[in-house]
Motif scaffolding. Structure first.
Motif, PDB file in Angstrom:
ATOM      1  N   MET A   1       0.845  -1.196   0.000  1.00 17.36           N
ATOM      2  CA  MET A   1       0.000   0.000   0.000  1.00 17.36           C
ATOM      3  C   MET A   1       0.878   1.242   0.000  1.00 17.36           C
ATOM      4  O   MET A   1       1.968   1.247   0.594  1.00 17.36           O
ATOM      5  CB  MET A   1      -0.886   0.037   1.258  1.00 17.36           C
ATOM      6  N   ARG A   2       0.379   2.306  -0.643  1.00 14.50           N
ATOM      7  CA  ARG A   2       1.060   3.598  -0.621  1.00 14.50           C
ATOM      8  C   ARG A   2       0.245   4.554   0.232  1.00 14.50           C
ATOM      9  O   ARG A   2      -0.951   4.744   0.020  1.00 14.50           O
ATOM     10  CB  ARG A   2       1.209   4.155  -2.034  1.00 14.50           C
ATOM     11  N   VAL A   3       0.894   5.148   1.232  1.00 11.62           N
ATOM     12  CA  VAL A   3       0.232   6.068   2.140  1.00 11.62           C
ATOM     13  C   VAL A   3       1.056   7.351   2.203  1.00 11.62           C
ATOM     14  O   VAL A   3       2.293   7.310   2.247  1.00 11.62           O
ATOM     15  CB  VAL A   3       0.076   5.457   3.544  1.00 11.62           C
ATOM     16  N   ASP A   4       0.368   8.506   2.197  1.00 16.25           N
ATOM     17  CA  ASP A   4       1.031   9.803   2.292  1.00 16.25           C
ATOM     18  C   ASP A   4       0.932  10.309   3.722  1.00 16.25           C
ATOM     19  O   ASP A   4      -0.160  10.491   4.264  1.00 16.25           O
ATOM     20  CB  ASP A   4       0.365  10.789   1.327  1.00 16.25           C
ATOM     21  N   VAL A   5       2.097  10.546   4.350  1.00 13.92           N
ATOM     22  CA  VAL A   5       2.150  11.044   5.728  1.00 13.92           C
ATOM     23  C   VAL A   5       2.808  12.417   5.713  1.00 13.92           C
ATOM     24  O   VAL A   5       4.034  12.525   5.516  1.00 13.92           O
ATOM     25  CB  VAL A   5       2.932  10.081   6.645  1.00 13.92           C
ATOM     26  N   ASP A   6       2.010  13.450   5.876  1.00 19.20           N
ATOM     27  CA  ASP A   6       2.530  14.825   5.833  1.00 19.20           C
ATOM     28  C   ASP A   6       3.422  15.048   4.620  1.00 19.20           C
ATOM     29  O   ASP A   6       4.512  15.640   4.706  1.00 19.20           O
ATOM     30  CB  ASP A   6       3.296  15.155   7.116  1.00 19.20           C
ATOM     31  N   GLY A   7       2.962  14.540   3.468  1.00 21.70           N
ATOM     32  CA  GLY A   7       3.699  14.749   2.229  1.00 21.70           C
ATOM     33  C   GLY A   7       4.787  13.737   1.950  1.00 21.70           C
ATOM     34  O   GLY A   7       5.431  13.789   0.894  1.00 21.70           O
ATOM     35  N   VAL A   8       5.018  12.823   2.863  1.00 23.75           N
ATOM     36  CA  VAL A   8       6.036  11.773   2.664  1.00 23.75           C
ATOM     37  C   VAL A   8       5.331  10.483   2.270  1.00 23.75           C
ATOM     38  O   VAL A   8       4.459   9.994   3.003  1.00 23.75           O
ATOM     39  CB  VAL A   8       6.868  11.558   3.948  1.00 23.75           C
ATOM     40  N   ALA A   9       5.695   9.936   1.127  1.00 23.22           N
ATOM     41  CA  ALA A   9       5.074   8.701   0.660  1.00 23.22           C
ATOM     42  C   ALA A   9       5.795   7.502   1.263  1.00 23.22           C
ATOM     43  O   ALA A   9       7.029   7.417   1.222  1.00 23.22           O
ATOM     44  CB  ALA A   9       5.124   8.625  -0.858  1.00 23.22           C
ATOM     45  N   VAL A  10       5.018   6.579   1.830  1.00 23.99           N
ATOM     46  CA  VAL A  10       5.584   5.344   2.378  1.00 23.99           C
ATOM     47  C   VAL A  10       4.798   4.165   1.833  1.00 23.99           C
ATOM     48  O   VAL A  10       3.641   4.300   1.425  1.00 23.99           O
ATOM     49  CB  VAL A  10       5.542   5.340   3.923  1.00 23.99           C
ATOM     50  N   HIS A  11       5.439   3.009   1.820  1.00 18.19           N
ATOM     51  CA  HIS A  11       4.809   1.794   1.306  1.00 18.19           C
ATOM     52  C   HIS A  11       4.767   0.760   2.426  1.00 18.19           C
ATOM     53  O   HIS A  11       5.775   0.495   3.082  1.00 18.19           O
ATOM     54  CB  HIS A  11       5.576   1.263   0.097  1.00 18.19           C
ATOM     55  N   LEU A  12       3.596   0.161   2.640  1.00 15.05           N
ATOM     56  CA  LEU A  12       3.386  -0.742   3.763  1.00 15.05           C
ATOM     57  C   LEU A  12       2.793  -2.061   3.304  1.00 15.05           C
ATOM     58  O   LEU A  12       2.157  -2.133   2.256  1.00 15.05           O
ATOM     59  CB  LEU A  12       2.440  -0.110   4.798  1.00 15.05           C
ATOM     60  N   GLU A  13       2.964  -3.074   4.137  1.00 13.87           N
ATOM     61  CA  GLU A  13       2.352  -4.373   3.913  1.00 13.87           C
ATOM     62  C   GLU A  13       0.879  -4.323   4.323  1.00 13.87           C
ATOM     63  O   GLU A  13       0.466  -3.479   5.121  1.00 13.87           O
ATOM     64  CB  GLU A  13       3.066  -5.447   4.742  1.00 13.87           C
ATOM     65  N   ASP A  14       0.097  -5.265   3.784  1.00  9.12           N
ATOM     66  CA  ASP A  14      -1.289  -5.389   4.224  1.00  9.12           C
ATOM     67  C   ASP A  14      -1.333  -5.639   5.728  1.00  9.12           C
ATOM     68  O   ASP A  14      -0.494  -6.361   6.276  1.00  9.12           O
ATOM     69  CB  ASP A  14      -1.973  -6.556   3.501  1.00  9.12           C
ATOM     70  N   GLY A  15      -2.328  -5.076   6.376  1.00  4.95           N
ATOM     71  CA  GLY A  15      -2.483  -5.257   7.808  1.00  4.95           C
ATOM     72  C   GLY A  15      -1.788  -4.201   8.638  1.00  4.95           C
ATOM     73  O   GLY A  15      -1.925  -4.195   9.870  1.00  4.95           O
ATOM     74  N   ALA A  16      -1.021  -3.307   8.003  1.00  9.41           N
ATOM     75  CA  ALA A  16      -0.330  -2.255   8.750  1.00  9.41           C
ATOM     76  C   ALA A  16      -1.330  -1.203   9.222  1.00  9.41           C
ATOM     77  O   ALA A  16      -2.421  -1.043   8.668  1.00  9.41           O
ATOM     78  CB  ALA A  16       0.745  -1.616   7.884  1.00  9.41           C
ATOM     79  N   SER A  17      -0.936  -0.470  10.265  1.00 12.18           N
ATOM     80  CA  SER A  17      -1.781   0.594  10.815  1.00 12.18           C
ATOM     81  C   SER A  17      -1.228   1.955  10.423  1.00 12.18           C
ATOM     82  O   SER A  17      -0.119   2.073   9.893  1.00 12.18           O
ATOM     83  CB  SER A  17      -1.827   0.482  12.333  1.00 12.18           C
ATOM     84  N   LEU A  18      -2.005   2.995  10.699  1.00 15.21           N
ATOM     85  CA  LEU A  18      -1.506   4.350  10.466  1.00 15.21           C
ATOM     86  C   LEU A  18      -0.309   4.659  11.360  1.00 15.21           C
ATOM     87  O   LEU A  18       0.564   5.443  10.990  1.00 15.21           O
ATOM     88  CB  LEU A  18      -2.624   5.361  10.707  1.00 15.21           C
ATOM     89  N   LEU A  19      -0.259   4.055  12.537  1.00 19.29           N
ATOM     90  CA  LEU A  19       0.918   4.230  13.394  1.00 19.29           C
ATOM     91  C   LEU A  19       2.162   3.692  12.694  1.00 19.29           C
ATOM     92  O   LEU A  19       3.233   4.314  12.731  1.00 19.29           O
ATOM     93  CB  LEU A  19       0.700   3.531  14.737  1.00 19.29           C
ATOM     94  N   ASP A  20       2.033   2.540  12.044  1.00 20.76           N
ATOM     95  CA  ASP A  20       3.154   1.997  11.279  1.00 20.76           C
ATOM     96  C   ASP A  20       3.578   2.971  10.180  1.00 20.76           C
ATOM     97  O   ASP A  20       4.770   3.164   9.918  1.00 20.76           O
ATOM     98  CB  ASP A  20       2.773   0.653  10.657  1.00 20.76           C
ATOM     99  N   ALA A  21       2.595   3.568   9.527  1.00 20.95           N
ATOM    100  CA  ALA A  21       2.889   4.513   8.445  1.00 20.95           C
ATOM    101  C   ALA A  21       3.635   5.724   8.972  1.00 20.95           C
ATOM    102  O   ALA A  21       4.615   6.188   8.367  1.00 20.95           O
ATOM    103  CB  ALA A  21       1.592   4.929   7.762  1.00 20.95           C
ATOM    104  N   VAL A  22       3.180   6.275  10.099  1.00 14.80           N
ATOM    105  CA  VAL A  22       3.845   7.443  10.680  1.00 14.80           C
ATOM    106  C   VAL A  22       5.288   7.123  11.035  1.00 14.80           C
ATOM    107  O   VAL A  22       6.214   7.897  10.761  1.00 14.80           O
ATOM    108  CB  VAL A  22       3.063   7.937  11.911  1.00 14.80           C
ATOM    109  N   ARG A  23       5.497   5.972  11.660  1.00 11.62           N
ATOM    110  CA  ARG A  23       6.866   5.588  12.035  1.00 11.62           C
ATOM    111  C   ARG A  23       7.737   5.387  10.809  1.00 11.62           C
ATOM    112  O   ARG A  23       8.914   5.772  10.802  1.00 11.62           O
ATOM    113  CB  ARG A  23       6.818   4.324  12.891  1.00 11.62           C
TER     114      ARG A  23
END
Length: 892
Positions: free
Chosen positions: A1-23
């Motif tokens: 998955m691709r998630v944008d955190v304050d303008g920073v793009a991160v890629h996560l596995e299925d099942g990850a949380s927004l906390l994982d994205a922020v970190r």
């Protein structure tokens, strides 16, 4: 998955949380109710972010592809600060002691700019300091529930709960009453996860962990699980021992022994100078005087009786490098294969049975694999007490849906969670396993293709199993035919079955047959080397019992399990060592004692083993030590064995050593010293070198790293393993023949390591145990371990563990107690055909009438004077699990 955190793009596995994205984006959020090891609950509301137009708790909000997350806006900062301030406002000011250097809550408040006067609570809810390792300050509890979830989800004890309502909610033992009287097993998980200091260990105020001068990553020196630990030190003292959150086996968890039982290091009885017997008394001397005496005795022994007049018992408590050096010393400096280790007393049948079945002497799969099983067959083991971290991981697997079959005479540990609990008569394992195999074959619960192409011995086994139908097996084992059928079907129909077993399989007159018959089940099912199951895996008892054998501390095997009778193996070792290797197998431990009593063994060197407490028929063991002209003992304390020695050399403990251990699933892991040995104590590695020098022998291998590197040259199984690699990678399983390729965590994917490349079924008939009850000795005694202590108790009895379990108990069924006139807590004398022991009666419905159980952690009780001389017919492993006894009220 691709998630944008304050303008920073991160890629996560299925099942990850927004906390994982922020970190992952490099941010951090306060998380007072969150621990990565636990289920997220989002109750504290301190990790608030905005996503999809809503303000949400990041820890419990799943990340979705394309999500846009806001974290650093002033509004969100204010909301998080308000949430923390509200929580803190009810706490007394001491909750924020330490500020940036304090505990988790104090650090969060410092980062958010909350002043100490934010904590305005008056307190008054009181403390519970009854437990030796866990203290509760109720005024600092914020009811986050982390400790409760840690106890339930990671440890699996379910000892804690939250009580009260609203602001008065606080953690408490689920049984009510004091912490000391609760079901707590002292794993320390609640202390480690507490964010406020409500739960602490004595002498370690919240935040004190940060004020340490040393942090050492090492491997636990208690059981064979191999937990990774972080040792915090200050001014030459241990501040705390914490589980390593990145530990490959324990994953941030520990047990009472590894976590807390380190006080023995500074016990007043610790040996700090060599002792030499003069005029019947052990007298302190210098190392040079002690070594000169030993060297002179060795020369005299060899001159009088040849090299085979000398023998050594190496140690499962010693590092791999120390065991390697000891066996090299015996073969090069003395010229004998008379070296053995305590695996002789526990898992020698595993080595023999697994080697015969598959080709190598270790378990077939890793704990990580076993944790993926959909059906667990647990046999003759109580990991909840003897291997608590493994027990907790297996319980989690069961609670998440895996089926569980337990085969054990007692209803203990995981048996309470079993789908089927088989309770065979002690000594009837082979009949039980044959009965399960009979059902699997009869009902087609086998892998025919696997049996056709990768297995030998099926016709012979099939013929034998004709005589092991459910009714016949019920008569031999006492297991109802219906239970046998249900267990065989559960295991046989599972897609990913795994077998885990312990000393209840091996410590029998026919222990090797038991291992072979149990291995048959995994072979029939096609659960080894196929990916359709996770084989068969022994739980090793001591920290390095696997490694001691791996390193060649065995009378018939060289490092890497090459036979001493193999000319090519001897030539390879001789080429590396620069000295010939004896071609005749040496003596096993029982043979050493017999030779000492007969007068042909003139020097016995015992490293870190209390044979007078842990070996069977200890009266005869003591006789052997008293008869042998020279007994040398390396020990931490003046143990029962050391009291009979002529020379006692003070040894370093595991927290003072450099080297490696191999755990139960074949992982090499680093051991690093957190402290220096006290006084003149030395590591076993240094002591062996010093003794070799006294004999004028140069063993090479100046450092533990050099010793392991040399072992890698002798043993192809370990050629790819080195200290440098372990420092870099953390843990490497064997076989690992190539430094540029990973070790094999799961074995036999291409072929088995037998001479023909096939797995070998064994047609083992049931044979009765060596001991049977009669009118004079009507009960069967089984011995084993309990959760608070370790082996002879030399270490744990010198810690606060003694407050958790202070005496040797004899577990017996209430019906037997009534028949013998015994009540709870009464002293009871246990007599066998070989000796007597005095224990304390404990009435338990976990026992079957006619059977009793005790541990061997208190040598003064004399438990191993009871056990017999019977031993496994293949490996000489003692029959600890079947001893006929009678009970007499009182101390008689």
């Amino acid at each position: 998955m691709r998630v944008d955190v304050d303008g920073v793009a991160v890629h996560l596995e299925d099942g990850a949380s927004l906390l994982d994205a922020v970190r992952l984006a490099g941010g951090e959020l306060p998380t007072l109710c969150h621990d990565d090891r636990l289920t997220s609950v989002g109750s504290c509301r301190t990790c608030l972010v905005r996503s999809g137009g809503s303000v949400v708790a990041a820890c419990v909000t799943p990340a979705v592809d394309g999500a846009v997350v806001e974290v650093t806006t002033g509004e969100l900062r204010g909301l998080r600060r308000d949430a923390v301030e509200l929580i803190v406002s009810a706490l007394p000011p001491r909750a924020l002691d330490g500020g940036a250097d304090g505990g988790e809550l104090a650090r969060i408040c410092h980062e958010l700019g909350l002043a100490p006067d934010s904590a305005q609570g008056q307190g008054g809810r009181g403390r519970d300091d009854t437990h030796p390792y866990v203290h509760l300050d109720r005024d600092l509890c914020i009811a986050c529930g982390r400790c409760v979830r840690m106890c339930a989800e990671v440890q699996g004890t379910f000892a804690l709960t939250l009580t009260g309502r609203g602001a008065d909610t606080v953690v408490a033992p689920g049984t009510g009453g004091s912490w000391a009287d609760s079901d707590c097993v002292s794993c320390g998980g609640c202390v480690d996860t507490c964010p406020t200091g409500a739960l602490t260990e004595p002498g370690l105020p919240v935040g004190d962990r940060a004020r340490t001068s040393g942090r050492t990553h090492t491997t636990c020196g208690y059981c064979g699980v191999g937990c990774s630990l972080e040792v915090l030190t200050r001014d030459g003292e241990i501040v705390a021992v914490l589980p390593d959150h990145d530990g490959p086996v324990n994953r941030g968890h520990a047990c009472v022994k590894g976590r807390f039982a380190h006080g023995f290091l500074h016990a007043s009885e610790r040996l700090i100078r060599p002792l030499l017997r003069r005029d019947g008394l052990l007298t302190p001397v210098s190392w040079s005087e002690a070594l000169d005496h030993v060297a002179r005795g060795l020369r005299e022994a060899v001159a009088a009786g040849g090299p085979d007049a000398v023998a050594a018992i190496s140690s499962a408590r010693a590092t791999n490098e120390e065991n390697y050096l000891i066996q090299k010393f015996m073969r090069v400096a003395v010229g004998t294969n008379n070296v053995d280790n305590c695996s002789r007393l526990c898992h020698a049948p595993s080595a023999a049975g697994l080697t015969a079945a598959f080709g190598l002497s270790g378990g077939t799969d890793s704990l990580d694999d076993v944790e993926g099983a959909d059906c667990l067959l647990l046999v003759g083991a109580n990991p909840v007490e003897a291997h608590p971290v493994v027990g907790a991981r297996l319980l989690r697997r069961v609670l998440h849906g895996a089926r569980l079959i337990v085969a054990d005479p007692r209803t203990v540990g995981l048996a309470h969670h079993a789908d089927v609990h088989l309770r065979p008569l002690p000594g009837s394992n082979v009949a039980l396993f044959n009965g399960l195999a009979h059902v699997m074959l009869a009902e087609g619960l086998v892998d025919d293709d696997f049996l056709r192409h990768r297995v030998a011995g099926l016709p012979e086994l099939t013929a034998l199993l004709d005589g092991y139908g459910p009714d016949q097996v019920a008569a031999l084992t006492g297991v109802p035919a219906g239970d046998l059928l249900e267990a065989a079907r559960l295991y046989g129909r599972a897609e990913r079955p795994a077998i885990v077993y312990g000393l209840g399989v091996t410590e029998h007159l026919h222990g090797t047959d038991g291992v072979r018959a149990l291995a048959n089940l995994a072979i029939l099912r096609g659960a080894v080397g196929t990916g359709h199951g996770f084989g068969i895996n022994p739980l090793r008892g001591q920290n390095n019992v696997q490694g001691a054998s791996d390193m060649g501390a065995l009378p018939d095997l060289l490092p890497g399990y090459a036979k001493v009778t193999d000319p090519a193996a001897r030539a390879r070792a001789a080429d590396v060592w620069g000295a010939p290797v004896p071609d005749r197998p040496g003596m096993r431990i029982p043979e050493m004692f017999a030779a000492a009593r007969a007068g042909t063994l003139r020097t016995l060197w015992i490293v870190g083993e209390d044979v007078c407490a842990t070996d069977p028929d200890t009266v005869r063991v003591t006789e052997a030590l008293e008869t042998c002209p020279l007994v040398v003992c390396q020990e931490l304390f003046l143990s029962e064995t050391a009291r009979h020695a002529d020379v006692v050399l003070p040894a370093a403990a595991w927290l003072e050593k450099d080297g490696t251990f191999v755990n139960f699933d074949r992982r090499f892991q680093r051991v690093r010293p957190a402290l220096d040995p006290p006084g003149d104590a030395r590591t076993d590695f240094a002591a062996v070198h010093a003794l070799a020098s006294a004999l004028g022998v140069d063993l090479g291998c100046r450092t533990p790293a050099e010793a392991l590197a040399e072992c890698a040259r002798v043993a192809p199984l370990f050629a790819g393993i080195s200290h440098e690699r372990l420092d870099r990678e953390g843990a490497v399983p064997w076989p690992c023949p190539d430094p540029f390729r990973p070790g094999e965590a799961s074995l036999y994917r291409e072929r088995f390591s037998t001479s023909d490349g096939l797995a070998h079924l064994a047609a083992c008939p049931y044979l009765p145990p060596g001991e049977t009850p009669d009118d004079h000795y009507p009960l069967v005694l089984v011995t084993g371990r309990r959760w608070a202590h370790y082996n002879s108790g030399n270490m744990t009895r010198r810690t606060a563990n003694l407050q958790l379990e202070g005496v040797d108990l004899l577990d017996l069924h209430p019906a037997d107690a009534a028949r013998c006139g015994l009540g709870e807590g009464d002293p009871v004398t246990v007599r066998s055909r070989y000796g007597r022991a005095v224990l304390t009666a404990h009435l338990s419905d976990d026992m079957v009438p006619g059977q009793v159980f005790c541990a061997f952690h208190f040598p003064s009780s004399g438990v191993n004077t009871l056990t017999s001389r019977h031993a496994d017919t293949v490996t000489s492993c003692p029959e600890y699990k079947v001893t006929a006894v009678r009970l007499i009220p009182g101390c008689v």
